[in-house]
Design a protein around this motif. Structure first.
Motif, short mmCIF file in Angstrom:
data_model
loop_
_atom_site.label_atom_id
_atom_site.label_comp_id
_atom_site.label_asym_id
_atom_site.label_seq_id
_atom_site.Cartn_x
_atom_site.Cartn_y
_atom_site.Cartn_z
N LEU A 253 3.30 7.47 -2.89
CA LEU A 253 4.19 7.60 -1.70
C LEU A 253 4.36 6.11 -1.33
CD1 LEU A 253 4.59 10.26 0.96
CD2 LEU A 253 5.71 7.86 1.37
N LEU A 254 3.28 5.65 -0.85
CA LEU A 254 3.29 4.12 -0.23
C LEU A 254 3.96 3.17 -1.31
CD1 LEU A 254 2.45 1.69 1.72
CD2 LEU A 254 0.25 2.09 0.33
N ALA A 255 3.41 3.19 -2.48
CA ALA A 255 3.78 2.10 -3.79
C ALA A 255 5.37 2.60 -3.82
CB ALA A 255 3.03 2.49 -4.95
N ASN A 256 5.80 3.70 -4.21
CA ASN A 256 7.13 3.94 -4.38
C ASN A 256 7.98 3.58 -3.30
OD1 ASN A 256 6.39 5.38 -6.57
ND2 ASN A 256 6.75 7.52 -5.79
N GLY A 257 7.55 3.69 -2.00
CA GLY A 257 8.56 3.24 -0.94
C GLY A 257 8.59 1.67 -0.91
N PHE A 258 7.35 1.00 -0.99
CA PHE A 258 7.49 -0.59 -0.88
C PHE A 258 8.37 -1.08 -2.12
CE2 PHE A 258 4.25 -2.01 2.81
CZ PHE A 258 4.71 -1.01 3.64
N LYS A 259 8.39 -0.29 -3.22
CA LYS A 259 8.84 -1.00 -4.56
C LYS A 259 10.35 -0.96 -3.97
CE LYS A 259 8.74 -0.76 -9.46
NZ LYS A 259 8.74 0.33 -10.43
N LEU A 260 10.82 0.52 -3.58
CA LEU A 260 12.20 0.34 -3.25
C LEU A 260 12.74 -0.52 -2.12
CD1 LEU A 260 12.63 4.18 -2.83
CD2 LEU A 260 13.52 2.89 -4.78
N LEU A 261 11.70 -1.28 -1.31
CA LEU A 261 12.13 -1.90 -0.46
C LEU A 261 11.80 -3.50 -0.83
CD1 LEU A 261 10.61 -0.12 2.64
CD2 LEU A 261 13.19 -0.47 2.27
N ASP A 262 11.44 -3.62 -2.22
CA ASP A 262 11.22 -4.87 -2.60
C ASP A 262 9.79 -5.63 -1.53
OD1 ASP A 262 12.22 -5.69 -4.96
OD2 ASP A 262 13.87 -5.92 -3.94
N ILE A 263 8.79 -4.85 -1.05
CA ILE A 263 7.92 -5.33 -0.33
C ILE A 263 6.68 -5.22 -1.53
CG2 ILE A 263 6.25 -5.33 1.63
CD1 ILE A 263 8.35 -3.71 2.97
N SER A 264 5.88 -6.29 -1.75
CA SER A 264 5.01 -6.46 -2.75
C SER A 264 3.41 -6.11 -2.29
CB SER A 264 5.06 -7.67 -3.80
OG SER A 264 4.93 -8.73 -3.25
N LEU A 265 2.79 -5.31 -2.80
CA LEU A 265 1.38 -5.49 -2.35
C LEU A 265 0.38 -5.75 -3.48
CD1 LEU A 265 1.30 -1.92 -0.39
CD2 LEU A 265 1.22 -3.92 0.53
N SER A 266 -0.44 -6.33 -3.37
CA SER A 266 -1.38 -6.89 -4.36
C SER A 266 -2.09 -5.50 -4.73
CB SER A 266 -2.40 -8.00 -3.57
OG SER A 266 -3.15 -7.40 -3.06
N LYS A 267 -2.77 -5.84 -5.78
CA LYS A 267 -3.68 -4.88 -6.60
C LYS A 267 -4.59 -4.31 -5.54
CE LYS A 267 -5.84 -5.83 -10.66
NZ LYS A 267 -5.67 -7.36 -10.78
N GLU A 268 -5.29 -5.30 -4.80
CA GLU A 268 -6.44 -5.03 -3.79
C GLU A 268 -5.68 -4.54 -2.56
OE1 GLU A 268 -5.85 -8.27 -5.04
OE2 GLU A 268 -7.20 -7.79 -6.66
N ASP A 269 -4.56 -4.89 -2.07
CA ASP A 269 -4.00 -4.17 -0.92
C ASP A 269 -3.43 -2.87 -0.96
OD1 ASP A 269 -4.40 -6.60 0.79
OD2 ASP A 269 -2.72 -7.65 0.14
N LEU A 270 -3.18 -2.62 -2.22
CA LEU A 270 -2.49 -1.32 -2.29
C LEU A 270 -3.55 -0.12 -2.01
CD1 LEU A 270 -0.03 0.75 -2.97
CD2 LEU A 270 -0.67 0.54 -5.28
N PRO A 271 -4.57 -0.20 -2.47
CA PRO A 271 -5.66 0.91 -2.35
C PRO A 271 -6.18 0.74 -0.85
CG PRO A 271 -6.39 -0.61 -3.96
CD PRO A 271 -5.01 -1.01 -3.91
N PHE A 272 -6.36 -0.39 -0.49
CA PHE A 272 -6.72 -0.68 0.90
C PHE A 272 -5.91 -0.01 2.00
CE2 PHE A 272 -7.09 -3.01 4.94
CZ PHE A 272 -8.35 -3.07 5.26
#
Ligand SMILES: Nc1ncnc2c1ncn2[C@@H]1O[C@H](COP(=O)(O)OP(=O)(O)OP(=O)(O)O)[C@@H](O)[C@H]1O
Ligand SMILES: [Mg+2]
Length: 411
Positions: free
Chosen positions: A226-245
């Motif tokens: 849910l978080l990844a999909n939403g941030f992708k739609l908003l063009d906010i990038s989360l690093s590989k470490e930040d996403l699971p955190f």
């Protein structure tokens, strides 16, 4: 893309771009709707019951209409609400009250299918017949579903529950079964079937209902999606470490309740967009505060009132509250807390009872208790899941002293 159209905490329309699949629940619901019984779907508020049935029914092109039990409560009649859900407004009543229909009701009563012939048995059968046939004329053949959402709003009314029981039994009669209409009853409480235990014809009603698995909070992978999909739609990038955190943080404090996850992500997205440079972990602090402010303010006040105001060296009470926030079970005994206390605070715990029993007792009394105590089983339950969310978001352990500290959200 606007933040408010990506994260939609209370929007009743399903946004397929943001919908996170819940395959077990979806399959169970579809199978039940295609089966022979009526279906019962329950789960706590905000857990996604309405999105679930809308998605499944629409995806499978099963025609459905939604009646809201809250309206039934207002009208003091479920039949009235079903009528207004099934008969398009403005449609004139074609048929009046005919001898024939009255005879049908009498026959049903005589055959023992309806419990009694009082005024409402007659009042129910005739308008229902009209409403069902109007629904049938609008939709193609095959199963059609009548959703009765928010069952909890009529539970306390024995008249309305009796009326519902009558409707369930009526639908089974050949004269109504031709409409091939399935009920999908949706509500908050656990053990919804028990609701019917007080109604008449309890057994024949229960025989016709299938209880689906509970709609619980989302799993960590679902929250991550849910978080990844939403941030992708908003063009906010989360690093590989930040996403699971970040996902683990959100899953923990929201207990996976989808509505709360949307709320939190919305606040976090605003915090990111309020400054330049994209996501940084410090922004979680602002998101925590804003999220607590919108939905947990009252819970925060209650939690605060139970914390030790004076700073003592150990503050056992605060330790207990912290631990209550960390355990995963809904119901617990004082021993569970004791074990968890020793685990979390090895340096300050002893082999004695440490007064945990009386602390739990205190937390269960007063004007705004945190817990409720079941005196029969000697177990405790957190009164509102929002208290747990609040403890989780606002209390933390000081990394050096291991003491319980409170984030102060000054409002
Ligand atoms: N599968 C899902 N994927 C993504 N978001 C979801 C999902 N299910 C629910 N949500 C989010 O959670 C919110 C609440 O969901 P929903 O209205 O379905 O809950 P509910 O269980 O019907 O609550 P209530 O009992 O209060 O009616 C939705 O508005 C949506 O933002
Ligand atoms: Mg709902």
């Amino acid at each position: 893309m606007q933040i408010s159209s990506v994260f939609t905490p209370r929007n009743s329309d399903v946004n397929l771009k943001m919908y996170v699949p819940r395959l077990n629940l979806e399959n169970a619901l579809l199978r039940s709707v295609n089966g022979t019984m009526h279906s019962l779907l329950f789960g706590d508020s905000g857990n996604g019951k309405s999105w679930l049935y809308k998605k499944v029914l629409e995806q499978n092109r099963i025609p459905y209409a939604i009646a809201n039990c809250a309206n039934a409560s207002r009208f003091k009649s479920i039949t009235e609400e079903i009528k207004s859900a099934l008969v398009p407004s403005g449609a004139a009543h074609k048929t009046g009250y005919t001898e024939n229909k009255e005879a049908t009701v009498k026959a049903l009563v005589a055959e023992g299918k309806l419990a009694h012939q009082n005024q409402y048995a007659v009042q129910v059968a005739e308008p229902l017949n009209q409403a069902f046939s109007a629904f049938r004329q609008r939709v193609r053949s095959g199963t059609a579903v009548l959703v009765l959402d928010n069952l909890e709003s009529i539970f306390k009314s024995s008249e309305l529950m009796d009326e519902l029981a009558d409707i369930i039994i009526l639908l089974d009669d050949a004269r109504y079964a031709v409409f091939n209409i399935k009920l999908l009853i949706v509500g908050i409480p656990n053990g919804t079937l028990e609701y019917f235990s007080k109604t008449k014809n309890m057994e024949s009603v229960a025989n016709r209902l299938e209880e689906l698995p509970k709609v619980a909070g989302m799993t960590l992978p679902q929250v991550t999606t849910l978080l990844a999909n939403g941030f992708k739609l908003l063009d906010i990038s989360l690093s590989k470490e930040d996403l699971p955190f970040v996902a683990a943080h959100i899953h923990h404090i929201t207990m996976g309740v989808p509505q709360r996850v949307h709320e939190y992500c919305e606040k976090l997205a605003y915090a990111v967009s309020d400054q330049s440079g994209g996501f940084r972990r410090e922004l979680l602090i602002a998101a925590d505060r804003e999220w607590t402010r919108i939905g947990l303010r009252q819970a925060y006040t209650v939690m605060e009132s139970h914390l030790n105001s004076k700073r003592t060296s150990i503050s056992r009470r605060n330790q207990v509250i912290y631990v209550i926030g960390q355990i995963k079970v809904h119901q617990f005994e004082s021993n569970t807390i004791l074990v968890k206390l020793r685990e979390t605070f090895p340096a300050t715990t002893t082999d004695t009872g440490m007064g945990v029993g009386s602390i739990l007792g205190d937390l269960s009394t007063g004007d705004s208790p945190l817990l409720s105590k079941n005196t029969k089983t000697n177990s405790f339950r957190v009164i509102d899941p929002r208290f747990v969310m609040c403890i989780r978001v606002a209390l933390f352990l000081d990394p050096t002293s291991n003491s319980v500290e409170k984030k102060s959200f000054a409002y």
